[in-house]
Write a protein that holds these residues in place. Structure first.
Motif, PDB file in Angstrom:
ATOM      1  N   GLU A 173       0.812  -1.218   0.000  1.00  0.00           N
ATOM      2  CA  GLU A 173       0.000   0.000   0.000  1.00  0.00           C
ATOM      3  C   GLU A 173       0.845   1.268   0.000  1.00  0.00           C
ATOM      4  O   GLU A 173       0.532   2.234  -0.695  1.00  0.00           O
ATOM      5  N   SER A 174       1.935   1.260   0.780  1.00  0.00           N
ATOM      6  CA  SER A 174       2.712   2.480   0.951  1.00  0.00           C
ATOM      7  C   SER A 174       4.073   2.146   1.543  1.00  0.00           C
ATOM      8  O   SER A 174       4.329   1.014   1.978  1.00  0.00           O
TER       9      SER A 174
ATOM     10  N   ILE B  39       4.930  -1.117   4.081  1.00  0.00           N
ATOM     11  CA  ILE B  39       5.954  -2.155   3.879  1.00  0.00           C
ATOM     12  C   ILE B  39       6.971  -2.124   5.023  1.00  0.00           C
ATOM     13  O   ILE B  39       7.499  -3.161   5.427  1.00  0.00           O
ATOM     14  N   TRP B  40       7.236  -0.955   5.576  1.00  0.00           N
ATOM     15  CA  TRP B  40       8.106  -0.876   6.757  1.00  0.00           C
ATOM     16  C   TRP B  40       7.527  -1.695   7.904  1.00  0.00           C
ATOM     17  O   TRP B  40       8.216  -2.509   8.509  1.00  0.00           O
TER      18      TRP B  40
ATOM     19  N   LEU C 223       2.981   0.737  -3.957  1.00  0.00           N
ATOM     20  CA  LEU C 223       4.343   0.289  -4.243  1.00  0.00           C
ATOM     21  C   LEU C 223       4.305  -0.975  -5.092  1.00  0.00           C
ATOM     22  O   LEU C 223       3.473  -1.851  -4.868  1.00  0.00           O
ATOM     23  N   HIS C 224       5.203  -1.051  -6.056  1.00  0.00           N
ATOM     24  CA  HIS C 224       5.398  -2.265  -6.856  1.00  0.00           C
ATOM     25  C   HIS C 224       6.883  -2.611  -6.758  1.00  0.00           C
ATOM     26  O   HIS C 224       7.709  -2.038  -7.448  1.00  0.00           O
ATOM     27  N   ILE C 225       7.196  -3.565  -5.872  1.00  0.00           N
ATOM     28  CA  ILE C 225       8.578  -3.984  -5.642  1.00  0.00           C
ATOM     29  C   ILE C 225       8.931  -5.081  -6.637  1.00  0.00           C
ATOM     30  O   ILE C 225       8.178  -6.040  -6.824  1.00  0.00           O
ATOM     31  N   LYS C 226      10.104  -4.963  -7.262  1.00  0.00           N
ATOM     32  CA  LYS C 226      10.583  -5.973  -8.205  1.00  0.00           C
ATOM     33  C   LYS C 226      11.941  -6.469  -7.721  1.00  0.00           C
ATOM     34  O   LYS C 226      12.860  -5.675  -7.504  1.00  0.00           O
ATOM     35  N   ARG C 227      12.053  -7.793  -7.546  1.00  0.00           N
ATOM     36  CA  ARG C 227      13.283  -8.390  -7.028  1.00  0.00           C
ATOM     37  C   ARG C 227      13.751  -9.486  -7.987  1.00  0.00           C
ATOM     38  O   ARG C 227      13.035 -10.460  -8.227  1.00  0.00           O
ATOM     39  N   GLU C 228      14.954  -9.360  -8.493  1.00  0.00           N
ATOM     40  CA  GLU C 228      15.489 -10.329  -9.443  1.00  0.00           C
ATOM     41  C   GLU C 228      16.041 -11.558  -8.712  1.00  0.00           C
ATOM     42  O   GLU C 228      16.668 -11.430  -7.664  1.00  0.00           O
TER      43      GLU C 228
END
Length: 271
Positions: free
Chosen positions: A209-210, A214-215, A257-262
């Motif tokens: 959401e924000s 995420i924190w 938020l859209h987190i992208k992790r490789e």
């Protein structure tokens, strides 16, 4: 240093057991946030009904449950008793039932070639001794059996996140970086003699959401961040939060938020 015989956890991994177990049941939320990557690995493992599967460093059992969905007979281990307790509770209705045990990836309590397939999703990569852990994975996998490991990519989002966290800790870095498992050349060195290896890259997509959300999400369930935060004074806590928030703010999109992790999926066929 002496090793505790009772539970098989090696002395040099006991601090890590406390670190990862600090989030307890809430660690399952961390797994939820990377669940697409966990599913990717389980699907590449390709369990069949009746297969004997070992899930190494299971956490709260997310990947063990994924493997059990295929009808496999799953044994799952972790160095944290708190995480194993949580995994048992979260997996109580799973069929076939999952056998959860406290055990060390570097000291697996199973005979040679006990399993048809071996799985570890962002787990064994944190073992204190990589070569010893790799040797144990190979030892318990039968000939022509299958291995599947997911690892974070070295030059990626998780590496940047770990750098933010490490800037606030006084502890020395581990002797071997977990991120080295994301390098195919390093994996060939660790596992290539025992397995024919294939590599597949992926990207984990997580939505929050924000920055504040995420924190709170990770402070509650992600043991390394939680224990670090608890050991800081008020000013140090504020500085840590500021830097973690700034890191996540780069992933802001219109919806949140859209987190992208490789990451890298390692697929092995036992020679």
């Amino acid at each position: 240093m002496s090793e505790h015989v009772s539970d098989g956890i090696l002395e040099h991994n006991r601090e890590a057991a406390a670190l990862w177990g600090a989030g307890g049941m809430h660690y399952d939320l961390v797994s939820f946030a990377i669940s697409d990557a966990l599913t990717h690995a389980a699907q590449r493992l390709s369990p069949k009904p009746g297969d004997k599967v070992l899930d190494v460093a299971t956490g709260t059992g997310w990947s063990a449950r994924n493997a059990a969905r295929f009808g496999a007979n799953v044994t799952a281990i972790d160095i944290s008793a708190d995480l194993i307790d949580a995994a048992r509770q979260l997996s109580s209705g799973v069929e076939p039932p999952i056998d959860f045990r406290v055990a060390d990836a570097e000291n697996l309590p199973f005979p040679n070639e006990s399993f048809d397939k071996v799985l570890s999703t962002f787990g064994v990569i944190f073992a204190g001794d990589h070569r010893r852990a790799a040797s144990e994975l190979a030892r318990v996998c039968r000939k022509e059996g299958r291995l599947c490991i997911s690892a974070w990519s070295p030059p990626g989002a998780v590496a940047r996140f770990f750098a933010v966290i490490s800037a606030h800790t006084k502890a020395p870095p581990p002797k071997e970086s977990s991120l080295s498992w994301g390098d195919p050349a390093r994996v060939e060195d660790l596992l290539g003699q025992e397995f024919r290896l294939t590599f597949e890259h992926g990207t984990n997509n997580a939505y929050h959401e924000s920055v504040e959300a995420i924190w709170n999400w990770y402070l509650r369930g992600f043991g390394p961040l939680r224990m670090l935060y608890e050991g800081l004074n008020e000013g140090e806590r504020a500085a840590l939060k500021r830097d973690v928030d700034a890191y996540h703010a780069h992933y802001q999109v219109e919806a949140g938020l859209h987190i992208k992790r490789e990451y890298l999926v390692i697929i092995g066929e036992k020679r």
